[in-house]
Design an enzyme around this catalytic site. Structure first.
Site, mmCIF file in Angstrom:
data_model
loop_
_atom_site.group_PDB
_atom_site.id
_atom_site.type_symbol
_atom_site.label_atom_id
_atom_site.label_comp_id
_atom_site.label_asym_id
_atom_site.label_seq_id
_atom_site.Cartn_x
_atom_site.Cartn_y
_atom_site.Cartn_z
ATOM 1 N N PHE A 1 48.054 35.502 47.820
ATOM 2 C CA PHE A 1 47.064 34.583 46.796
ATOM 3 C C PHE A 1 47.208 36.638 46.064
ATOM 4 C CE2 PHE A 1 45.227 34.811 43.123
ATOM 5 C CZ PHE A 1 45.713 34.389 42.620
ATOM 6 N N ASP B 1 48.092 45.144 47.890
ATOM 7 C CA ASP B 1 46.462 44.111 47.744
ATOM 8 C C ASP B 1 45.470 44.276 47.192
ATOM 9 O OD1 ASP B 1 45.544 42.791 44.887
ATOM 10 O OD2 ASP B 1 47.176 40.782 45.558
ATOM 11 N N LYS C 1 40.179 43.367 38.206
ATOM 12 C CA LYS C 1 39.259 42.606 38.543
ATOM 13 C C LYS C 1 38.475 44.058 38.269
ATOM 14 C CE LYS C 1 40.467 38.585 40.642
ATOM 15 N NZ LYS C 1 41.613 37.943 41.677
HETATM 16 C C1 LIG Z 1 42.404 37.206 41.527
HETATM 17 C C2 LIG Z 1 43.701 38.605 42.207
HETATM 18 C C3 LIG Z 1 45.225 38.373 41.877
HETATM 19 C C4 LIG Z 1 45.343 38.025 40.461
HETATM 20 O O1 LIG Z 1 44.545 38.395 39.470
HETATM 21 P P1 LIG Z 1 44.547 37.624 37.882
HETATM 22 O O2 LIG Z 1 43.510 38.357 37.176
HETATM 23 O O3 LIG Z 1 43.703 36.622 38.098
HETATM 24 O O4 LIG Z 1 46.204 38.022 37.480
HETATM 25 C C5 LIG Z 1 45.780 39.131 42.287
HETATM 26 N N1 LIG Z 1 45.895 39.005 43.724
HETATM 27 C C6 LIG Z 1 44.236 38.910 44.344
HETATM 28 C C7 LIG Z 1 44.699 39.779 45.305
HETATM 29 C C8 LIG Z 1 43.583 38.312 43.709
HETATM 30 O O5 LIG Z 1 42.298 38.244 43.766
#
Ligand SMILES: *Cc1c(COP(=O)(O)O)cnc(C)c1O
Length: 407
Positions: free
Chosen positions: A147, A232, A261
């Site tokens: 994700f 990520d 985040k």
């Molecule tokens: C939440 C998330 C994203 C995307 O972040 P947004 O601010 O919602 O665009 C990408 N990678 C990971 C692992 C995430 O948990």
């Protein structure tokens, strides 16, 4: 149009939202009006323990007073300059990020998905300019059940049908390998591979932890084949798993690190790609940009949010409380649980297929005053703010036990 400041009932808010908002989420029917620390309150005044933390954007807890203060002060001074001019907050964020993470440079964006897109652009440019991949032949290997966000290019390498169905055509240049399988990863590499991109723990996929040693093997593979490793850590980073980065568990440094985040403690969208000068330095003026990326308000908020993580020892607390929470969850004797797993305060309780899905347990937990969300059908993710203490976990455990003992 008539606007009203009169407080509506929960049902009225829900009705308005259902009628006028696109239905891209299936939220629990709790209408939150305020929060403090690990707690949120609904419009009826009922109090809940937030065990989702906005997908880990709230590591510092709700409305952290120091971040709020920084936001208010900066909002009175200046909020947006655009990068056409410099401001007096962004350079300090750069310096503090560099001191905290060890990466020489950062590229600030807003949402996580934007930062992922940014990392892809950088990796492609690196492939053409440094590695010598023929123009527009670069491949980026991603993994199953990843994700990374919701933009077209990012969903192009999703393996989740629901995220993609009806949204093609997709962006080419991505290859998928199974997660946690280093042989399969090596087999996916070609001379045109620019980068391998992974989450060190797959949060959205249901808190999937790869086999011990996998991250280190990925690093070795990337070094051997002259490939960039992209991490990520938008969800797993900034203390969530009990280390600054989940990659730290294997002492691995990705070439590009994506954060977001909790970088703003939930106040404001701030994300960034971190890397060293030899890679991030490849971008030149005009090649990339964002009107709001790096704005002084976001920078001031991010600076305060990082300082809170350090000053309040949130990384250590996540490690200790995570262990405590996992221990107590594992002791719950429920016919529905198949596994409790996690790192720090990123914890997944996997339910057996016979449990009938995680949703009904999340709804029952809501009644008990605990907010969680099912991730994929069978996993309940527990990821409270990192400021949580033993006493609060002790409060929550009997409630969770009761819910998981439902027939
Ligand atoms: C939440 C998330 C994203 C995307 O972040 P947004 O601010 O919602 O665009 C990408 N990678 C990971 C692992 C995430 O948990």
């Amino acid at each position: 149009m008539v606007t009203t400041n009169k407080q509506l009932s929960a049902a009225e808010y829900i009705q308005l939202e259902e009628k006028h908002g696109a239905h891209i989420y299936h939220p629990l029917d709790v209408v939150i009006s305020h929060g403090e620390g690990v707690w949120v309150y609904d419009v009826n005044g009922k109090k809940y323990l937030d065990c989702l933390s906005a997908y880990s954007a709230l590591n510092q807890g709700h409305v952290h007073p120091r971040i709020l203060e920084a936001m208010q002060q900066q909002a009175r001074r200046i909020t947006l300059t655009s990068r056409a001019f410099r401001n007096d907050q962004l350079p300090l964020l750069y310096k503090e990020l560099s001191e905290l993470t060890g990466y020489e440079m950062a590229l600030p964006m807003n949402s996580g998905a934007e930062a992922v897109e940014t990392a892809i652009k950088i990796a492609r440019k690196w492939a053409y300019r440094v590695k010598g991949v023929p123009r527009y032949q670069a491949e980026i290997i991603t993994v199953e059940n990843n994700f990374h966000g919701r933009t077209i290019s990012v969903i192009s390498f999703s393996t989740e049908e629901k995220y993609k169905e009806d949204f093609g055509p997709f962006t080419p240049g991505f290859v998928t390998a199974p997660y946690g399988d280093i042989q399969a990863m090596e087999a996916a590499i070609t001379p045109n591979t620019a980068a391998i991109s992974v989450e060190p723990i797959q949060g959205e996929a249901g808190v999937i932890i790869p086999p011990q040693g996998y991250l280190r093997q990925l690093r070795e593979l990337c070094d051997r084949h002259n490939i960039l490793l992209i991490g990520d850590e938008i969800q797993s980073g900034l203390g969530r798993t009990g280390k600054l980065f989940a990659f730290d568990y294997e002492e691995v440094r990705p070439d590009l690190m994506i954060i977001g985040k909790a970088l703003s403690g939930g106040f404001y969208p701030v994300s960034a790609v971190l890397g060293n000068t030899e890679i991030l330095g490849l971008l030149t003026p005009g090649e990339h940009g964002s009107t709001f990326g790096g704005n002084p308000l976001g920078a001031a908020i991010a600076r305060a949010a990082l300082q809170v993580i350090i000053d309040e020892n949130l990384i250590e607390n996540a490690a200790m409380m995570g262990e405590y929470l996992q221990e107590h969850l594992a002791e719950i004797n429920s016919p529905h649980i198949s596994e409790v797993r996690g790192k720090g305060l990123l914890v997944g309780v996997e339910l057996k297929p016979s449990a009938g899905g995680a949703r009904r347990f999340c709804e029952a937990l809501q009644t008990q005053g605990i907010l969680v969300k099912e991730t994929h059908q069978h996993v309940i993710r527990f990821a409270p703010p990192l400021i949580i203490d033993k006493e609060t976990i002790d409060w929550a455990i009997p409630r969770i036990r009761e819910v998981l003992s439902m027939p």
